[in-house]
Write a protein that holds these residues in place. Sequence first.
Motif, PDB file in Angstrom:
ATOM      1  N   VAL A   9      -5.298  -5.337   0.506  1.00 49.43           N
ATOM      2  CA  VAL A   9      -4.758  -4.165   0.679  1.00 49.43           C
ATOM      3  C   VAL A   9      -3.689  -4.083   1.325  1.00 49.43           C
ATOM      4  CG1 VAL A   9      -5.256  -1.604   1.569  1.00 49.43           C
ATOM      5  CG2 VAL A   9      -7.141  -2.889   0.590  1.00 49.43           C
ATOM      6  N   CYS A  10      -3.622  -4.637   2.580  1.00 50.74           N
ATOM      7  CA  CYS A  10      -2.303  -4.688   3.294  1.00 50.74           C
ATOM      8  C   CYS A  10      -1.670  -5.991   3.539  1.00 50.74           C
ATOM      9  CB  CYS A  10      -2.448  -3.963   4.563  1.00 50.74           C
ATOM     10  SG  CYS A  10      -3.667  -4.634   5.876  1.00 50.74           S
ATOM     11  N   GLY A  11      -2.462  -6.994   3.319  1.00 50.88           N
ATOM     12  CA  GLY A  11      -1.706  -8.292   3.411  1.00 50.88           C
ATOM     13  C   GLY A  11      -1.980  -9.000   4.824  1.00 50.88           C
ATOM     14  N   ASN A  12      -2.758  -8.413   5.737  1.00 49.65           N
ATOM     15  CA  ASN A  12      -2.869  -8.456   7.147  1.00 49.65           C
ATOM     16  C   ASN A  12      -4.086  -9.686   7.159  1.00 49.65           C
ATOM     17  OD1 ASN A  12      -2.223  -8.108  10.040  1.00 49.65           O
ATOM     18  ND2 ASN A  12      -4.366  -7.178  10.151  1.00 49.65           N
ATOM     19  N   GLU A  13      -4.301 -10.312   8.339  1.00 46.07           N
ATOM     20  CA  GLU A  13      -5.309 -11.371   8.459  1.00 46.07           C
ATOM     21  C   GLU A  13      -6.473 -10.458   8.591  1.00 46.07           C
ATOM     22  OE1 GLU A  13      -6.553 -15.690  10.666  1.00 46.07           O
ATOM     23  OE2 GLU A  13      -4.578 -14.604  10.784  1.00 46.07           O
ATOM     24  N   THR A  14      -7.529 -10.864   8.101  1.00 47.11           N
ATOM     25  CA  THR A  14      -9.099 -10.258   8.202  1.00 47.11           C
ATOM     26  C   THR A  14      -9.842 -11.276   9.457  1.00 47.11           C
ATOM     27  OG1 THR A  14     -10.074 -11.583   6.418  1.00 47.11           O
ATOM     28  CG2 THR A  14      -9.188  -9.216   5.861  1.00 47.11           C
ATOM     29  N   CYS A  25     -10.505  -5.641   8.080  1.00 44.71           N
ATOM     30  CA  CYS A  25      -9.269  -5.802   8.461  1.00 44.71           C
ATOM     31  C   CYS A  25      -8.929  -4.761   9.489  1.00 44.71           C
ATOM     32  CB  CYS A  25      -8.372  -5.283   7.381  1.00 44.71           C
ATOM     33  SG  CYS A  25      -6.596  -5.163   7.560  1.00 44.71           S
ATOM     34  N   ASP A  26      -8.315  -5.187  10.807  1.00 44.77           N
ATOM     35  CA  ASP A  26      -8.139  -4.070  11.859  1.00 44.77           C
ATOM     36  C   ASP A  26      -6.915  -3.004  11.500  1.00 44.77           C
ATOM     37  OD1 ASP A  26     -10.258  -5.146  13.442  1.00 44.77           O
ATOM     38  OD2 ASP A  26      -8.805  -6.953  14.306  1.00 44.77           O
ATOM     39  N   LYS A  27      -6.038  -3.670  10.930  1.00 41.20           N
ATOM     40  CA  LYS A  27      -4.791  -2.725  10.409  1.00 41.20           C
ATOM     41  C   LYS A  27      -5.084  -1.563   9.556  1.00 41.20           C
ATOM     42  CE  LYS A  27      -0.156  -3.242   8.695  1.00 41.20           C
ATOM     43  NZ  LYS A  27       0.978  -4.171   8.113  1.00 41.20           N
ATOM     44  N   CYS A  28      -5.790  -1.663   8.385  1.00 40.98           N
ATOM     45  CA  CYS A  28      -6.230  -0.811   7.469  1.00 40.98           C
ATOM     46  C   CYS A  28      -7.779  -0.320   7.605  1.00 40.98           C
ATOM     47  CB  CYS A  28      -5.998  -0.979   5.985  1.00 40.98           C
ATOM     48  SG  CYS A  28      -6.830  -2.359   5.308  1.00 40.98           S
TER      49      CYS A  28
END
Length: 77
Positions: A9-14, A25-28
Amino acid sequence: MDKISVCPVCGNETTKDSLTGKYHCDKCKKTFKKAALCDKCGKEVEILAACGSTQFFCNHCNELKSKKTLEFFLKEQ
């Protein structure tokens, strides 16, 4: 960074929960599970896990699949 550990979804590391095997994912704030696609038909395969063994079965092709031939991705829960 491994492709499977990146949030689709956002490209952040899971981060992976070692008890449930799910990725978060902590970001989304979304949770994902590991899924795989058949190399022949491109449909999602069924992941069968028991007693420390994992097998992959394509219901569309009606055959067992090798882990080496599958494309893994994160699927939103």
